[in-house]
Scaffold this active site. Structure first.
Site: not given
Ligand code: NAD
Length: 293
Positions: A65-66, A95, A170, A245
């Protein structure tokens, strides 16, 4: 392990769930975005209309999740943990703040559930290729149960310590990432402003003492490295809003632990500026834009 619940099918979660599906697992999927659910359904995942419907008859639950507020909504404010079967292993891979991870772990343990905080490194490409690094906090015995899933979605797993430790490691990693990305961007621009070719300068520094991950894998200068967000208008990847964030979470952690992080505070300000300029949806290597003429 047969059936896995997956909540959060964003840039990272979707390819992670897709790899589990490809490996022969059945996936019950939920996201608040209907578009994401439609894509999941097309791929063969069993799409559910609420988190509580995901958790029926599963062996493991993964959340991607975000931010803190989404994770809190699912695990602390909702009654999902009470609805899970005792045998279910929960892997929380977003994260988030170490304190929230500890709070969720505590609530999960009170409900006799296995819980790991397991944030990842490796980006969207790593998620797609199934080569993520999982940085894990929690009970070692739970890590053993999770290794089958980690090995499908990733290629490295590190045990950091008790609950919350995965998130602490992390945040340390991402603060350092922001610092070397930002430093790499400013020196590349300075070299170009002084007549150097950015490719040549990158090659020199990559093989000298300035070498770092940003230069090796994720060059921020447009056109230097194929397949990077920098060569695709900084589209996709790891967004500035998510980096900010993480830098805010790292800052909070430094305050709580009375740790001096002058570089961390400075780079947080740089990402605050980028986000204020309306560039939150660009990849974090777009910090290079600050220095392009
Ligand atoms: P993203 O915004 O693409 O995906 C998050 C998803 O969660 C979205 O599809 C959103 O609709 C969904 N969502 C939000 N609230 C929700 C809820 N209450 N119930 C169900 N679904 C919900 O983000 P991401 O890039 O996939 O990142 C996810 C996590 O991983 C974050 O915490 C980010 O910091 C971490 N992360 C991201 C990366 C990267 O390169 N993108 C790398 C490492 C870690």
């Amino acid at each position: 392990m047969k059936r896995v619940g997956f909540i959060g099918l964003g840039n990272m979660g979707f390819p992670m769930a897709a790899n589990l599906l490809k490996a022969g697992l059945e996936i019950d999927a939920y996201d608040i975005s209907l578009e994401r659910l439609e894509a999941a359904k097309k791929l063969g995942m069993d799409v559910k209309d609420s988190p509580n419907n995901v958790v029926q008859n599963i062996d493991a639950l993964i959340t991607m999740l975000p931010n803190d507020s989404a994770v809190k909504g699912i695990f602390i404010d909702g009654d999902l943990l009470q609805n899970l079967d005792k045998k279910v292993l929960i892997i929380e891979s977003s994260t988030i703040s170490p304190n929230l991870a500890k709070m969720v772990a505590h609530k999960a343990h009170l409900n006799e559930l296995s819980f790991l905080d397991a944030p990842v490194s490796g980006g969207v490409k790593g998620a797609e290729l199934g080569v993520l690094t999982f940085i894990v906090g929690g009970r070692r015995s739970d890590l053993e149960k999770a290794s089958y899933l980690f090995n499908i979605m990733g290629e490295n797993t590190f045990y950091a310590g008790d609950s919350g430790s995965g998130q602490i490691a992390k945040l340390c990693n991402n603060m350092l990432l922001a610092i070397h990305m930002s430093g790499t961007a400013e020196v590349l621009a300075m070299g170009v402003n002084n007549g150097l070719n950015p490719e040549t300068l990158s090659e020199i520094m990559k093989n000298s003492s300035g070498g770092n991950w940003s230069l090796e894998k994720y060059n921020p200068y447009p056109g230097v490295m194929k397949g990077t967000p920098a060569s695709d208008n900084y589209d996709g990847g790891f967004l500035n809003s998510l980096m900010l964030k993480d830098l805010r979470l790292a800052d909070e952690l430094s305050e709580l632990s009375k740790s001096d992080i002058p570089m961390g505070k400075l780079v947080k300000e740089l990402y605050e500026d980028l986000n204020e300029k309306g560039l939150g949806d660009l990849d974090f290597s777009s910090i290079q834009k600050n220095y392009l003429k």
